[in-house]
Write an enzyme that holds these catalytic residues in place. Structure first.
Site, PDB file in Angstrom:
ATOM      1  CE  LYS A 225      -4.335  -1.177   1.952  1.00  0.00           C
ATOM      2  NZ  LYS A 225      -5.378  -1.064   3.009  1.00  0.00           N
TER       3      LYS A 225
ATOM      4  CG  ASP B  18      -9.380   0.866   2.921  1.00  0.00           C
ATOM      5  OD1 ASP B  18     -10.441  -0.009   2.662  1.00  0.00           O
ATOM      6  OD2 ASP B  18      -8.330   0.309   3.243  1.00  0.00           O
TER       7      ASP B  18
ATOM      8  N   GLY C  78      -6.762   0.032  17.919  1.00  0.00           N
ATOM      9  CA  GLY C  78      -5.672  -0.238  16.637  1.00  0.00           C
ATOM     10  C   GLY C  78      -5.261   1.084  16.076  1.00  0.00           C
TER      11      GLY C  78
ATOM     12  N   GLY D 198     -18.233  -5.425   9.380  1.00  0.00           N
ATOM     13  CA  GLY D 198     -17.052  -5.033   8.391  1.00  0.00           C
ATOM     14  C   GLY D 198     -17.192  -5.325   7.075  1.00  0.00           C
TER      15      GLY D 198
HETATM   16  P1  NAP Z   1      -2.880  -3.553  10.502  1.00  0.00           P
HETATM   17  O1  NAP Z   1      -2.121  -2.717   9.666  1.00  0.00           O
HETATM   18  O2  NAP Z   1      -1.801  -4.959  10.728  1.00  0.00           O
HETATM   19  O3  NAP Z   1      -3.093  -3.039  11.936  1.00  0.00           O
HETATM   20  C1  NAP Z   1      -3.607  -3.802  12.969  1.00  0.00           C
HETATM   21  C2  NAP Z   1      -3.685  -3.129  14.332  1.00  0.00           C
HETATM   22  O4  NAP Z   1      -4.203  -4.036  15.281  1.00  0.00           O
HETATM   23  C3  NAP Z   1      -2.330  -2.586  14.693  1.00  0.00           C
HETATM   24  O5  NAP Z   1      -2.168  -1.561  15.402  1.00  0.00           O
HETATM   25  C4  NAP Z   1      -1.988  -4.053  15.729  1.00  0.00           C
HETATM   26  O6  NAP Z   1      -1.066  -3.583  16.646  1.00  0.00           O
HETATM   27  C5  NAP Z   1      -3.497  -4.069  16.277  1.00  0.00           C
HETATM   28  N1  NAP Z   1      -3.471  -5.540  16.907  1.00  0.00           N
HETATM   29  C6  NAP Z   1      -3.121  -6.697  16.153  1.00  0.00           C
HETATM   30  N2  NAP Z   1      -3.326  -7.496  17.173  1.00  0.00           N
HETATM   31  C7  NAP Z   1      -3.721  -7.087  18.388  1.00  0.00           C
HETATM   32  C8  NAP Z   1      -3.847  -7.365  19.658  1.00  0.00           C
HETATM   33  N3  NAP Z   1      -3.922  -8.883  20.001  1.00  0.00           N
HETATM   34  N4  NAP Z   1      -3.945  -6.636  20.484  1.00  0.00           N
HETATM   35  C9  NAP Z   1      -3.876  -5.122  20.480  1.00  0.00           C
HETATM   36  N5  NAP Z   1      -4.002  -4.788  19.244  1.00  0.00           N
HETATM   37  C10 NAP Z   1      -3.264  -5.634  18.222  1.00  0.00           C
HETATM   38  O7  NAP Z   1      -4.132  -4.119   9.928  1.00  0.00           O
HETATM   39  P2  NAP Z   1      -5.213  -3.317   9.048  1.00  0.00           P
HETATM   40  O8  NAP Z   1      -4.959  -3.361   7.888  1.00  0.00           O
HETATM   41  O9  NAP Z   1      -5.511  -2.126   9.759  1.00  0.00           O
HETATM   42  O10 NAP Z   1      -6.640  -4.279   9.580  1.00  0.00           O
HETATM   43  C11 NAP Z   1      -6.843  -4.522  10.645  1.00  0.00           C
HETATM   44  C12 NAP Z   1      -8.370  -5.343  10.733  1.00  0.00           C
HETATM   45  O11 NAP Z   1      -9.480  -4.565   9.751  1.00  0.00           O
HETATM   46  C13 NAP Z   1      -8.162  -6.798  10.014  1.00  0.00           C
HETATM   47  O12 NAP Z   1      -8.883  -7.682  10.337  1.00  0.00           O
HETATM   48  C14 NAP Z   1      -8.848  -6.395   8.456  1.00  0.00           C
HETATM   49  O13 NAP Z   1      -9.155  -7.633   7.975  1.00  0.00           O
HETATM   50  C15 NAP Z   1      -9.823  -5.662   8.705  1.00  0.00           C
HETATM   51  N6  NAP Z   1     -10.070  -4.540   7.780  1.00  0.00           N
HETATM   52  C16 NAP Z   1     -11.233  -4.731   7.249  1.00  0.00           C
HETATM   53  C17 NAP Z   1     -11.926  -3.720   6.000  1.00  0.00           C
HETATM   54  C18 NAP Z   1     -13.010  -3.804   5.655  1.00  0.00           C
HETATM   55  O14 NAP Z   1     -13.083  -3.397   4.509  1.00  0.00           O
HETATM   56  N7  NAP Z   1     -14.053  -4.384   6.489  1.00  0.00           N
HETATM   57  C19 NAP Z   1     -10.605  -2.899   5.636  1.00  0.00           C
HETATM   58  C20 NAP Z   1      -9.213  -2.952   6.130  1.00  0.00           C
HETATM   59  C21 NAP Z   1      -8.984  -3.844   7.021  1.00  0.00           C
HETATM   60  P3  NAP Z   1       0.826  -3.657  16.491  1.00  0.00           P
HETATM   61  O15 NAP Z   1       0.985  -2.719  15.564  1.00  0.00           O
HETATM   62  O16 NAP Z   1       0.960  -3.310  18.008  1.00  0.00           O
HETATM   63  O17 NAP Z   1       0.704  -4.955  16.193  1.00  0.00           O
END
Ligand code: NAP
Length: 484
Positions: free
Chosen positions: A281, A317, A341, A445
């Site tokens: 990205k 997004d 997050g 989501g």
């Molecule tokens: P990402 O960039 O990897 O960010 C994930 C965030 O969650 C980070 O801040 C991470 O913290 C935190 N995290 C992960 N595990 C954790 C835990 N056990 N306890 C506390 N914090 C935790 O992922 P993303 O792209 O933002 O996506 C996040 C979620 O949203 C995913 O499930 C994705 O499938 C979903 N999503 C959905 C859509 C949609 O269209 N519905 C779009 C985008 C994303 P650290 O950095 O400290 O690891």
């Protein structure tokens, strides 16, 4: 218009089972009978009562097949197949079955060459040499180690290279475009089946999801790049929308090895646009001619398109996130929103909410990351774990996602009004269940997933897609993953 045909490969442990499998094939122009996979090869039995034209193939183990008998035995089986009236018999170029070529004058022969490690360096010369034998059809398959390996096959079937068209296949996941876009590569047919280890996909996927029957040499190509992308629902959503809108376009997973691999492929094949997911990205944004201001602010794109030769990027997004809130008429100005997050999605969500006038606080286990998102988007930084006091809670972490469906990112009482979980698999997460039980209004989501795809589709095509078709396709694909 030269449309390629579909050949379904059938393998089985016995001739009787091979025949049963053969008779279950419905949507095919040809059926390849892999008699090397049966324990009791019986050509007459395999051919009896067939409803489709067939290719009989008997690959030796040294050719990557299953036949362990002698070369004489193999030659006899292939001769039997020709005598029994098989429409084609496949023989490997390197097998040296020159006598079979001489006996037939090349008629009804598919002369094939497989390289399971790489795409051969001498493709044009090899095709010329194979054609020179007089074989009716030439087939070359080589393992693609990256997306741009597929480009090596492009143009080989244009006039001047050789007399007839060759079946060209890049094996492996990276080679999917050579199968779906067989017409573009000039292949008279391509193969579908269950040999996933070489990148085959089922006829149902090729025809149902990737619209193989309507793909022509001029079909517009879109795709999804990132890693991993095998479980994405985007191909199902966009292809369903192209079908519903009657557009001559197809959308493929494009598993690039790195951003440069993607760019090389995209330019070489003439990609019209793409969805971009992690980890590209940011890196791909840096390679574009133009990135819109909102995407530049958060430093990440999720969509690109070509516009008169220029590559443009944006991030849908935020718009996809806002859509379900707008639909519900939820007033965002002054709304106290807590985000859990601080990853990519939190950036897009925070920026979108701040732009709508919400009071956004970012909570993350790593306070530095929360501070970074806050700085980029104009949000505030909160503590972890997040306390009560919000009106809208948004989960931007993967907590609660399949298979750990019993987990929730929020332990405090759910006393606010709205809970929005970005996790879309499962459709109703533990957080949403808890929130509904506590009397909150919930949003899943899947709505955002469809919303951001709708934005992409509109930006690429200028056409409003049929949202219900996209939603239905996404649901079906998610259900498939849960049952696989
Ligand atoms: P990402 O960039 O990897 O960010 C994930 C965030 O969650 C980070 O801040 C991470 O913290 C935190 N995290 C992960 N595990 C954790 C835990 N056990 N306890 C506390 N914090 C935790 O992922 P993303 O792209 O933002 O996506 C996040 C979620 O949203 C995913 O499930 C994705 O499938 C979903 N999503 C959905 C859509 C949609 O269209 N519905 C779009 C985008 C994303 P650290 O950095 O400290 O690891």
């Amino acid at each position: 218009m030269n449309r390629s045909q579909l050949c379904v490969t059938v393998t089985a442990p016995s001739t009787a089972e091979l025949r049963r499998q053969r008779d279950q094939v419905t949507d095919a122009d040809l059926v390849e009978l892999r008699i090397d996979t049966v324990a009791d090869p019986d050509v007459a039995g395999a051919l009896a009562g067939r409803r489709h034209p067939v290719i009989v193939t008997c690959r030796a183990s040294w050719e990557g097949g299953g036949f362990k008998g002698s070369e004489e035995e193999r030659r006899r089986l292939l001769r039997d197949a020709l005598a029994e009236g098989a429409e084609y018999v496949d023989i490997e170029f390197s097998a040296g079955f020159d006598d079979l070529i001489a006996e037939t004058g090349g008629r009804r022969l598919v002369l094939s060459s497989h390289d399971f490690d790489a795409v051969p360096a001498d493709l044009p010369e090899r095709i010329r040499a194979m054609r020179a034998t007089g074989a009716e059809v030439v087939k070359i398959a080589g393992k693609a180690s990256c997306l741009s390996d597929c480009l090596r096959f492009l143009g080989l079937n244009q006039n001047g290279h050789h007399q007839g068209r060759a079946v060209l296949i890049a094996m492996g996941d990276a080679g999917l475009s050579t199968r779906v876009l067989a017409s573009r590569f000039g292949s008279p047919w391509t193969y579908a089946g269950t040999l996933e280890q070489i990148g085959q996909v089922s006829a149902r996927t090729l025809v149902g999801t990737y619209r193989f029957r309507s793909v022509s040499p001029t079909t517009t190509l879109f795709g999804l790049t990132g890693s991993p992308i095998g479980h994405s629902v985007s191909p199902a959503m966009h292809n369903a929308a192209f079908r519903a809108a009657g557009l001559d376009a197809v959308y493929l997973p494009l598993p690039a090895q790195n951003p440069d691999d993607f760019v090389t492929f995209a330019k070489g094949i003439g990609l019209a646009g793409a969805s971009v997911t992690i980890p590209f990205k940011v890196a791909l944004a840096e390679r574009l001619d133009h990135v819109d201001a909102a995407a530049a602010k958060i430093g990440a794109i999720n969509t690109i398109r070509t516009n008169h030769g220029r590559w443009e990027g944006r991030n849908t997004d935020g718009a996809g996130f806002l859509q379900p809130l707008m639909e519900r008429g939820i007033p965002l100005r002054g709304l106290r929103a807590s985000l859990l997050g601080a990853g990519g999605s939190a950036r897009a969500v925070a920026a979108a909410l701040v732009a709508e006038g919400a009071e956004v606080t970012v909570h993350a286990r790593d306070p530095q990351k929360a501070a970074q998102v806050a700085r980029l988007t104009g949000a505030a930084v909160g503590v972890w774990p997040p306390p009560e006091g919000w009106e809208l809670l948004v989960n931007c972490t993967p907590i609660g996602m399949h298979p750990k469906t019993g987990t929730t990112p929020y332990a405090a009482p759910l006393t606010g009004r709205y809970v929005y979980d970005l996790v879309y698999n499962p459709a109703e997460t533990q957080l949403m269940k808890d929130a509904a039980a506590a009397g909150c209004q919930t949003i899943g989501g899947l709505e955002m997933l469809v919303g951001q795809a709708v934005e992409q589709f509109r930006w690429w095509t200028g056409v409003q897609p049929e949202v219900s078709a996209m939603r239905q396709a996404a649901r079906e694909r998610l259900a498939e993953f849960q049952h696989s």
